[in-house]
Design an enzyme around this catalytic site. Structure first.
Site, short mmCIF file in Angstrom:
data_model
loop_
_atom_site.label_atom_id
_atom_site.label_comp_id
_atom_site.label_asym_id
_atom_site.label_seq_id
_atom_site.Cartn_x
_atom_site.Cartn_y
_atom_site.Cartn_z
N ILE A 44 0.87 -1.18 0.00
CA ILE A 44 0.00 0.00 0.00
C ILE A 44 0.91 1.23 0.00
O ILE A 44 1.49 1.58 1.04
CB ILE A 44 -0.92 0.01 1.24
CG1 ILE A 44 -1.72 -1.28 1.34
CG2 ILE A 44 -1.85 1.23 1.20
CD1 ILE A 44 -2.43 -1.47 2.67
N GLU A 76 4.04 -7.76 3.18
CA GLU A 76 4.25 -8.61 4.35
C GLU A 76 3.72 -7.92 5.61
O GLU A 76 3.13 -8.57 6.48
CB GLU A 76 5.75 -8.90 4.54
CG GLU A 76 6.37 -9.70 3.41
CD GLU A 76 6.94 -8.84 2.28
OE1 GLU A 76 6.37 -7.77 2.00
OE2 GLU A 76 7.94 -9.27 1.68
#
Ligand code: THU
Length: 139
Positions: free
Chosen positions: A45, A57
């Site tokens: 993001i 992750e």
């Protein structure tokens, strides 16, 4: 024990499709198997303020913690190109928090789900600093 590898890869590929990566144009998907045997996925993001972008992750770990998971048993990362999309240094440390000193399997795939590398978190972060290394001196 059931092998969750195929399920994790499918979840990571699906997560990559949700990535918000307009600045790097490098979408990433991650999926992890947690101690509750649930699969938690995440995508990267990014942000117009570039340093504030979040890796896939980290999103997956956040999803796990929010649902009550506390331990990662296996991580799959899917990248968009031919090169290995291995976890960055920061994500290796974030993963260390929830995977222990001896490490857990990490599978790196391409966008079609082909396995490019099987490795281990302890190999990616040797002599790691984890929760048990935090020695608090007496005041
Ligand atoms: N990225 C991840 O999400 N995970 C990785 O394992 C490596 C890099 C992201 C960060 C950034 O949004 C983009 O990929 C390019 O670095």
């Amino acid at each position: 024990m059931t092998d969750h590898r195929a399920e994790l890869i499918a979840a990571a590929v699906a997560a990559l499709e949700k990535a918000y990566a307009p600045y790097s144009n490098h979408p990433v998907g991650a999926a992890l198997l947690a101690n509750d045997d649930a699969i938690y996925a995440g995508c990267n993001i990014e942000n117009a303020a570039y340093p504030l972008g979040q890796c896939a992750e980290a999103t997956a770990i956040g999803n796990m913690v929010l649902s009550g998971g506390s331990r990662v048993k296996h991580l799959v990362v899917v990248g968009p190109g031919e090169h290995l999309c291995t976890p960055c240094g920061g994500c290796r440390q974030k993963l260390r928090e929830f995977s222990g000193r001896t490490g857990i399997p990490i599978t790196i795939c391409d966008q079609r789900g082909n396995i490019l590398l099987e490795t281990n978190s302890a190999d990616l972060l040797p002599f790691s600093f984890g929760p048990e290394n935090v020695d608090r001196i007496r005041s």
